[in-house]
Design an enzyme around this catalytic site. Structure first.
Site, PDB file in Angstrom:
ATOM      1  N   ASP A  98     -23.344  23.252 -34.972  1.00 27.84           N
ATOM      2  CA  ASP A  98     -22.401  22.400 -34.249  1.00 27.84           C
ATOM      3  C   ASP A  98     -21.114  23.199 -34.045  1.00 27.84           C
ATOM      4  O   ASP A  98     -20.579  23.772 -34.999  1.00 27.84           O
ATOM      5  CB  ASP A  98     -22.117  21.147 -35.084  1.00 27.84           C
ATOM      6  CG  ASP A  98     -21.375  20.101 -34.282  1.00 27.84           C
ATOM      7  OD1 ASP A  98     -20.429  20.476 -33.545  1.00 27.84           O
ATOM      8  OD2 ASP A  98     -21.713  18.919 -34.390  1.00 27.84           O
ATOM      9  N   ASP A 120     -21.704  17.860 -22.685  1.00 23.58           N
ATOM     10  CA  ASP A 120     -21.988  16.416 -22.723  1.00 23.58           C
ATOM     11  C   ASP A 120     -20.702  15.628 -22.444  1.00 23.58           C
ATOM     12  O   ASP A 120     -19.665  15.917 -23.037  1.00 23.58           O
ATOM     13  CB  ASP A 120     -22.545  16.037 -24.099  1.00 23.58           C
ATOM     14  CG  ASP A 120     -23.871  16.749 -24.391  1.00 23.58           C
ATOM     15  OD1 ASP A 120     -24.590  17.057 -23.422  1.00 23.58           O
ATOM     16  OD2 ASP A 120     -24.173  16.995 -25.569  1.00 23.58           O
TER      17      ASP A 120
HETATM   18  N1  SAM Z   1     -25.087  24.669 -20.772  1.00 21.62           N
HETATM   19  C1  SAM Z   1     -26.425  24.273 -20.384  1.00 21.62           C
HETATM   20  C2  SAM Z   1     -26.498  24.137 -18.891  1.00 21.62           C
HETATM   21  O1  SAM Z   1     -25.443  24.124 -18.232  1.00 21.62           O
HETATM   22  O2  SAM Z   1     -27.612  24.101 -18.350  1.00 21.62           O
HETATM   23  C3  SAM Z   1     -26.848  22.979 -21.098  1.00 21.62           C
HETATM   24  C4  SAM Z   1     -26.033  21.763 -20.813  1.00 21.62           C
HETATM   25  S1  SAM Z   1     -26.494  20.360 -21.820  1.00 21.62           S
HETATM   26  C5  SAM Z   1     -25.885  18.995 -20.954  1.00 21.62           C
HETATM   27  C6  SAM Z   1     -25.311  20.461 -23.155  1.00 21.62           C
HETATM   28  C7  SAM Z   1     -25.837  21.269 -24.331  1.00 21.62           C
HETATM   29  O3  SAM Z   1     -24.785  21.415 -25.280  1.00 21.62           O
HETATM   30  C8  SAM Z   1     -26.986  20.609 -25.082  1.00 21.62           C
HETATM   31  O4  SAM Z   1     -28.042  21.531 -25.249  1.00 21.62           O
HETATM   32  C9  SAM Z   1     -26.368  20.175 -26.408  1.00 21.62           C
HETATM   33  O5  SAM Z   1     -27.309  20.168 -27.461  1.00 21.62           O
HETATM   34  C10 SAM Z   1     -25.285  21.211 -26.596  1.00 21.62           C
HETATM   35  N2  SAM Z   1     -24.150  20.739 -27.404  1.00 21.62           N
HETATM   36  C11 SAM Z   1     -23.459  19.592 -27.239  1.00 21.62           C
HETATM   37  N3  SAM Z   1     -22.500  19.466 -28.169  1.00 21.62           N
HETATM   38  C12 SAM Z   1     -22.579  20.579 -28.936  1.00 21.62           C
HETATM   39  C13 SAM Z   1     -21.853  21.011 -30.073  1.00 21.62           C
HETATM   40  N4  SAM Z   1     -20.863  20.272 -30.599  1.00 21.62           N
HETATM   41  N5  SAM Z   1     -22.190  22.196 -30.627  1.00 21.62           N
HETATM   42  C14 SAM Z   1     -23.218  22.944 -30.104  1.00 21.62           C
HETATM   43  N6  SAM Z   1     -23.939  22.563 -29.039  1.00 21.62           N
HETATM   44  C15 SAM Z   1     -23.628  21.397 -28.457  1.00 21.62           C
END
Ligand code: SAM
Length: 216
Positions: A98, A120
């Site tokens: 995270d 997100d």
């Molecule tokens: N960046 C990629 C794209 O543009 O295709 C994926 C976008 S997806 C909506 C957001 C990604 O961020 C997800 O795989 C989620 O698991 C990851 N994510 C969200 N919050 C996070 C956090 N606090 N730490 C690490 N990863 C995170």
């Protein structure tokens, strides 16, 4: 993005040489991980890895670290890394964690640039602090970036984008460039590498927002 639980994900990523298993042990020593003094750029929430792998291929003079929270998603990036196209890359590593813990993993001034792509949105107001562009996260980023280190953020979600513009101002960062339509902005689109979400949303006709900001 949260894929269904994949039982082999944990084992596969633990065994992979590009995945850093105890990233907190590398704090302050990331140059040794890569064996050179090239700048380090990170992508937070990298998803299936398309952006970071193509960036690493296009920029061998930069080291990239991709951070993803879910092992089932990171597995996809690792599998992509193992394909003919990317398997020879030596300038990319992955971490499953995270991003809230980022200061435990990178020391002050260890990171040159942070990429956030299609983060997100956490649309409910009570979840605003979870957004990766909230002032809470900007403070964490400030503590790992070099002076004048940069944040680059792309999203199709204009509410999240406007929130991010406000948070950057509130945190005292300098906004150096922004657009509400990246793919029609000649200057900002130069060298743009698409993410999985970017391709999906721009394919539906959604304009893509992008900002670049410099640390306080
Ligand atoms: N960046 C990629 C794209 O543009 O295709 C994926 C976008 S997806 C909506 C957001 C990604 O961020 C997800 O795989 C989620 O698991 C990851 N994510 C969200 N919050 C996070 C956090 N606090 N730490 C690490 N990863 C995170």
């Amino acid at each position: 993005m949260r894929l269904r639980n994949i039982p082999r994900a944990e084992g596969t990523i633990q065994a992979h040489s590009a995945v850093i298993k105890r990233p907190e042990d590398q704090r302050g020593c990331w140059r040794q991980v890569f064996g050179n003094k090239h700048p380090i750029c990170i992508e937070i929430g990298m998803g299936k890895g398309r952006f970071i792998l193509n960036m690493a291929k296009a920029h061998p003079e930069i080291n990239f670290v991709g951070i993803e929270r879910y092992s089932s998603v990171l597995l996809r990036a690792v599998e992509k890394f193992d394909t003919e196209e990317f398997k020879e890359l030596r300038n990319v590593r992955f971490i499953c964690m995270d991003a809230r813990r980022i200061e435990e993993v990178f020391a002050e001034g260890e990171v040159e640039r942070i990429y956030l792509n299609f983060s997100d949105p956490w649309p409910k107001a009570r979840h605003a602090r979870r957004r990766l562009t909230s002032t809470e996260f900007l403070e964490r980023y400030r503590n790992v970036l070099v002076p004048y280190g940069e944040l680059e953020f792309k999203t199709d979600n204009t509410e999240l984008f406007n929130f991010s513009l406000e948070q950057i101002k509130e945190a005292g960062w300098t906004l150096t460039a922004f657009t509400y339509d990246l793919h029609h902005n000649e200057e900002m689109v130069r060298g743009n590498i698409m993410t999985e979400y970017e391709e999906r949303f721009s394919g539906k006709g959604n304009p893509i927002n992008k900002l670049i900001a410099v640390r306080k």
